[in-house]
Design a protein around this motif. Structure first.
Motif, PDB file in Angstrom:
ATOM      1  N   SER A 182       0.818  -1.210   0.000  1.00 36.91           N
ATOM      2  CA  SER A 182       0.000   0.000   0.000  1.00 36.91           C
ATOM      3  C   SER A 182       0.854   1.263   0.000  1.00 36.91           C
ATOM      4  O   SER A 182       0.354   2.352  -0.326  1.00 36.91           O
ATOM      5  CB  SER A 182      -0.936   0.011   1.215  1.00 36.91           C
ATOM      6  N   GLY A 197      -6.175  -4.710  -0.588  1.00 36.79           N
ATOM      7  CA  GLY A 197      -7.574  -4.722  -0.160  1.00 36.79           C
ATOM      8  C   GLY A 197      -7.787  -5.509   1.118  1.00 36.79           C
ATOM      9  O   GLY A 197      -8.625  -5.141   1.951  1.00 36.79           O
ATOM     10  N   LYS A 200      -6.867  -3.203   3.933  1.00 36.39           N
ATOM     11  CA  LYS A 200      -7.868  -2.154   4.121  1.00 36.39           C
ATOM     12  C   LYS A 200      -9.124  -2.700   4.792  1.00 36.39           C
ATOM     13  O   LYS A 200      -9.711  -2.054   5.672  1.00 36.39           O
ATOM     14  CB  LYS A 200      -8.216  -1.517   2.775  1.00 36.39           C
ATOM     15  N   SER A 201      -9.545  -3.892   4.396  1.00 38.07           N
ATOM     16  CA  SER A 201     -10.753  -4.464   4.987  1.00 38.07           C
ATOM     17  C   SER A 201     -10.529  -4.928   6.419  1.00 38.07           C
ATOM     18  O   SER A 201     -11.466  -4.970   7.219  1.00 38.07           O
ATOM     19  CB  SER A 201     -11.259  -5.635   4.143  1.00 38.07           C
ATOM     20  N   GLY A 203      -8.535  -3.341   8.577  1.00 35.87           N
ATOM     21  CA  GLY A 203      -8.541  -2.144   9.408  1.00 35.87           C
ATOM     22  C   GLY A 203      -7.740  -2.300  10.682  1.00 35.87           C
ATOM     23  O   GLY A 203      -6.585  -2.751  10.669  1.00 35.87           O
TER      24      GLY A 203
END
Length: 255
Positions: A182, A197, A200-201, A203
């Motif tokens: 990222s 992803g 990000k998911s 968190g």
């Protein structure tokens, strides 16, 4: 026809096969083995120790290599309890290890490092140094005009049957790779995008997910809860191990 991620500047490939593919492409390689090769190397280099990676297992050949270098062996955790010395636990390294030489074998991280040792630059990354290793890789990418492959190493199944793949993908390495990806510049392959992803998911649950993962539970059930807690911390280290003359040193230090 061979299908790969060559159209993209930033790629993700798994394990030893992925390390070989990245080496054949001539990419910058970032080795990610969160529990615990990468975290241990980052911590050791942060304390100014010199780490010489060597392919597994720890046998007479590996011991002879350490003796030739005048270096100490880094043992598996259980063996270190019996014989003393440093282990694959990152917490076994401290400021007392300044300028000391160590040979480190591991089934995953050291094996992948050995395969990709001849790439333009080989770095070690994990959660601990995600931003720092990405910054260094971005700089080297511009200087060398080459692409980057991030290699989550995964684990090895202990009960593989004939015809089965021995690689067990580990979410701890996938999340560590995603955090580094990222922060990397350049066009990213779909494999890299999906890995980002996942981060990000996840968190703020990354620590909890790794804690409850198969790899995390294995270490915790063996009494190494502190290792898991330590390795789950993000961006607490500026150390960036880079392979130079067969050893890992900090990319920011003069050689």
């Amino acid at each position: 026809m061979y299908f790969d991620q060559s159209p993209y500047e930033v790629k993700l490939d798994w394990g030893r096969r992925g390390a070989r593919a990245a080496a054949e492409r001539g990419d910058i390689v970032i080795i990610v083995d969160v529990l615990s090769f990468s975290s241990t190397v980052v911590t050791a280099v942060q304390h100014k120790a010199n780490i010489y990676p060597y392919p597994p297992p720890i046998n007479e050949t590996a011991k002879a290599y350490a003796k030739e270098l005048g270096a100490e062996m880094v043992w598996g955790r259980s063996e270190a309890i019996r014989v003393g010395g440093h282990s694959l636990s990152p917490l076994s390294f401290s400021s007392a290890d300044y300028a000391r030489d160590f040979v480190l074998c591991s089934l995953n991280g050291a094996a992948c490092t050995w395969i990709a040792a001849q790439v333009p630059a080989l770095l070690v990354g994990c959660l601990l140094n995600a931003s720092a290793v990405a910054d260094t890789a971005n700089r080297l990418k511009l200087e060398m005009d080459v692409n980057i492959t991030v290699i989550p190493c995964g684990e090895k199944w202990s009960d593989v049957k004939e015809g089965e793949d021995e690689l067990r993908p580990g979410i701890e390495d996938y999340l560590g790779a995603g955090l580094i990806l990222s922060r990397l510049a350049g066009t990213k392959s779909p494999e890299a995008e999906v890995c980002i992803g996942a981060v990000k998911s996840s968190g703020h649950r990354i620590r909890d997910l790794i804690w409850e993962s198969a790899s995390g539970r294995e270490l915790r059930e063996r009494g190494y809860e502190d290792d898991v807690t330590y390795c789950c911390q993000a961006d607490i280290s500026y150390a960036v191990p880079v392979l130079q003359e067969n050893r890992f040193v900090n990319a920011g230090d003069p050689v």
